[in-house]
Design a protein around this motif. Structure first.
Motif, PDB file in Angstrom:
ATOM      1  N   VAL A 258      13.282  96.861  52.812  1.00 43.38           N
ATOM      2  CA  VAL A 258      12.310  96.281  51.882  1.00 43.38           C
ATOM      3  C   VAL A 258      11.006  97.054  51.955  1.00 43.38           C
ATOM      4  CG1 VAL A 258      11.016  94.211  51.251  1.00 43.38           C
ATOM      5  CG2 VAL A 258      13.373  94.005  52.082  1.00 43.38           C
ATOM      6  N   LEU A 259      10.570  97.344  53.166  1.00 47.14           N
ATOM      7  CA  LEU A 259       9.313  98.076  53.351  1.00 47.14           C
ATOM      8  C   LEU A 259       9.392  99.466  52.714  1.00 47.14           C
ATOM      9  CD1 LEU A 259       6.554  97.644  54.646  1.00 47.14           C
ATOM     10  CD2 LEU A 259       7.422  98.738  56.717  1.00 47.14           C
ATOM     11  N   LEU A 260      10.570 100.077  52.761  1.00 48.69           N
ATOM     12  CA  LEU A 260      10.745 101.378  52.135  1.00 48.69           C
ATOM     13  C   LEU A 260      10.541 101.289  50.625  1.00 48.69           C
ATOM     14  CD1 LEU A 260      11.564 104.350  52.093  1.00 48.69           C
ATOM     15  CD2 LEU A 260      13.962 103.606  52.034  1.00 48.69           C
ATOM     16  N   GLN A 261      11.089 100.253  49.999  1.00 48.31           N
ATOM     17  CA  GLN A 261      10.917 100.079  48.552  1.00 48.31           C
ATOM     18  C   GLN A 261       9.460  99.798  48.206  1.00 48.31           C
ATOM     19  OE1 GLN A 261      13.138 100.728  46.270  1.00 48.31           O
ATOM     20  NE2 GLN A 261      14.743 101.127  47.776  1.00 48.31           N
ATOM     21  N   LEU A 262       8.777  99.034  49.040  1.00 50.18           N
ATOM     22  CA  LEU A 262       7.349  98.780  48.809  1.00 50.18           C
ATOM     23  C   LEU A 262       6.549 100.071  48.933  1.00 50.18           C
ATOM     24  CD1 LEU A 262       6.778  95.412  50.747  1.00 50.18           C
ATOM     25  CD2 LEU A 262       7.167  95.759  48.302  1.00 50.18           C
ATOM     26  N   ALA A 263       6.919 100.911  49.895  1.00 52.47           N
ATOM     27  CA  ALA A 263       6.229 102.191  50.057  1.00 52.47           C
ATOM     28  C   ALA A 263       6.458 103.075  48.838  1.00 52.47           C
ATOM     29  CB  ALA A 263       6.724 102.894  51.326  1.00 52.47           C
ATOM     30  N   LEU A 264       7.673 103.089  48.307  1.00 54.95           N
ATOM     31  CA  LEU A 264       7.949 103.857  47.097  1.00 54.95           C
ATOM     32  C   LEU A 264       7.120 103.342  45.924  1.00 54.95           C
ATOM     33  CD1 LEU A 264      11.835 104.251  47.316  1.00 54.95           C
ATOM     34  CD2 LEU A 264      10.118 106.042  47.618  1.00 54.95           C
ATOM     35  N   ALA A 265       7.033 102.025  45.823  1.00 54.40           N
ATOM     36  CA  ALA A 265       6.220 101.435  44.750  1.00 54.40           C
ATOM     37  C   ALA A 265       4.765 101.866  44.881  1.00 54.40           C
ATOM     38  CB  ALA A 265       6.332  99.911  44.788  1.00 54.40           C
ATOM     39  N   LYS A 266       4.256 101.866  46.102  1.00 50.14           N
ATOM     40  CA  LYS A 266       2.878 102.302  46.340  1.00 50.14           C
ATOM     41  C   LYS A 266       2.679 103.760  45.923  1.00 50.14           C
ATOM     42  CE  LYS A 266       0.302  99.116  48.455  1.00 50.14           C
ATOM     43  NZ  LYS A 266      -1.112  98.832  48.097  1.00 50.14           N
ATOM     44  N   GLN A 267       3.636 104.610  46.274  1.00 47.49           N
ATOM     45  CA  GLN A 267       3.506 106.022  45.951  1.00 47.49           C
ATOM     46  C   GLN A 267       3.559 106.258  44.445  1.00 47.49           C
ATOM     47  OE1 GLN A 267       6.652 107.757  48.327  1.00 47.49           O
ATOM     48  NE2 GLN A 267       5.246 108.255  49.990  1.00 47.49           N
ATOM     49  N   TYR A 268       4.501 105.618  43.771  1.00 55.22           N
ATOM     50  CA  TYR A 268       4.587 105.779  42.322  1.00 55.22           C
ATOM     51  C   TYR A 268       3.321 105.260  41.631  1.00 55.22           C
ATOM     52  CZ  TYR A 268       9.482 107.261  42.028  1.00 55.22           C
ATOM     53  OH  TYR A 268      10.664 107.971  42.098  1.00 55.22           O
ATOM     54  N   ALA A 269       2.821 104.112  42.090  1.00 53.73           N
ATOM     55  CA  ALA A 269       1.601 103.562  41.497  1.00 53.73           C
ATOM     56  C   ALA A 269       0.425 104.502  41.724  1.00 53.73           C
ATOM     57  CB  ALA A 269       1.309 102.184  42.091  1.00 53.73           C
ATOM     58  N   HIS A 270       0.393 105.114  42.895  1.00 55.12           N
ATOM     59  CA  HIS A 270      -0.653 106.081  43.212  1.00 55.12           C
ATOM     60  C   HIS A 270      -0.565 107.284  42.274  1.00 55.12           C
ATOM     61  CE1 HIS A 270      -3.235 108.608  45.770  1.00 55.12           C
ATOM     62  NE2 HIS A 270      -2.344 109.561  45.568  1.00 55.12           N
ATOM     63  N   HIS A 271       0.633 107.795  42.073  1.00 57.35           N
ATOM     64  CA  HIS A 271       0.815 108.927  41.166  1.00 57.35           C
ATOM     65  C   HIS A 271       0.382 108.570  39.749  1.00 57.35           C
ATOM     66  CE1 HIS A 271       4.260 110.538  43.950  1.00 57.35           C
ATOM     67  NE2 HIS A 271       3.074 110.594  44.515  1.00 57.35           N
TER      68      HIS A 271
END
Length: 248
Positions: free
Chosen positions: A5-18
């Motif tokens: 779950v934390l991995l998916q949240l991290a991906l969401a953070k990165q995409y939102a950052h981009h």
């Protein structure tokens, strides 16, 4: 929180950052909805479900299973209250269609509309984190920080800080140029920075003093390495360098 779950949240953070520092509407929409898609995966993984490979089915499955996941919320603290916007499922479905178009079709969108989609993506990420934090009975800010650390290696992206510094500097320079050359120029230059990106192919721009200064400042704040998205941020300084050349 489970590592998957934390991995998916991290991906969401990165995409939102981009998405926040995208140079074009196509990139903003593509990365913005990818952040939403990662949050949908996080919701499903947290409930023990395997996220469908079909993204439309993933959206529909998450909506049926978690209809209130993206609800807006008033957050109360010791210092007052704040409103955190959520996301509307019908709007997210339209966002999904625009995401498909941005990836596979000729794509044209007003930058203002693209900016609103970026804000919607960030609101969905924040709302999803709050929803999962409640499910785990943990503090939402703590989960948000854990996702940021997993995504960037620290709580706040140093790239964001660097780009923010550059944005403030360039806006101030635009104001001063406006005072020297007229308000119309000031307005034009200031508005150009609202999408936080100006494409440029000028090789000289790569050594922009403004960006070097911001990078040095950010590096002093953190020993961590920069995110690859710094290349997106550099387009701000690149564009300004060329504008200055044209004014000479």
């Amino acid at each position: 929180m489970k590592e998957d779950v934390l991995l998916q949240l991290a991906l969401a953070k990165q995409y939102a950052h981009h998405a926040r520092f995208a140079g074009t509407p196509r990139q903003a929409v593509s990365d913005g909805y990818s952040a939403v898609d990662a949050i949908l995966s996080a919701l499903l993984v947290h409930s023990g479900q395997e996220p469908p490979r079909n993204h439309k089915l993933k959206l529909e499955t998450a909506q049926k299973g978690f209809p209130t996941a993206f609800a807006a919320e008033v957050i109360h603290s010791d210092h007052g209250s704040s409103y955190s916007p959520g996301a509307d499922w019908a709007s997210l479905e339209e966002f999904y269609k625009q995401w498909l178009a941005s990836r596979y079709e000729e794509f044209d969108m007003d930058p203002g509309v693209a900016s609103s989609r970026v804000r919607e993506a960030n609101a969905a990420v924040s709302a999803g984190i709050r929803f999962l934090a409640k499910a785990e009975r943990i503090d939402a800010d703590a989960l948000d920080e854990a996702a940021s650390v997993r995504a960037f290696g620290y709580q706040y992206s140093e790239t964001s800080n660097a780009v923010g510094d550059v944005h403030d500097l360039l806006f101030d320079q635009a104001e001063r140029y406006g005072e020297e050359h007229g308000s119309r120029l000031r307005t034009t230059l200031s508005n150009r920075f609202t999408m936080r990106g100006l494409p440029c192919t000028c090789a000289a721009c790569a050594s922009s003093g403004a960006m070097r200064s911001a990078i040095s400042s950010a590096r002093r704040r953190s020993a961590s390495s920069f995110s690859p998205t710094l290349s997106n941020a550099s387009s701000i300084a690149n564009g300004w360098s060329c504008i200055q050349d044209r004014l000479k």
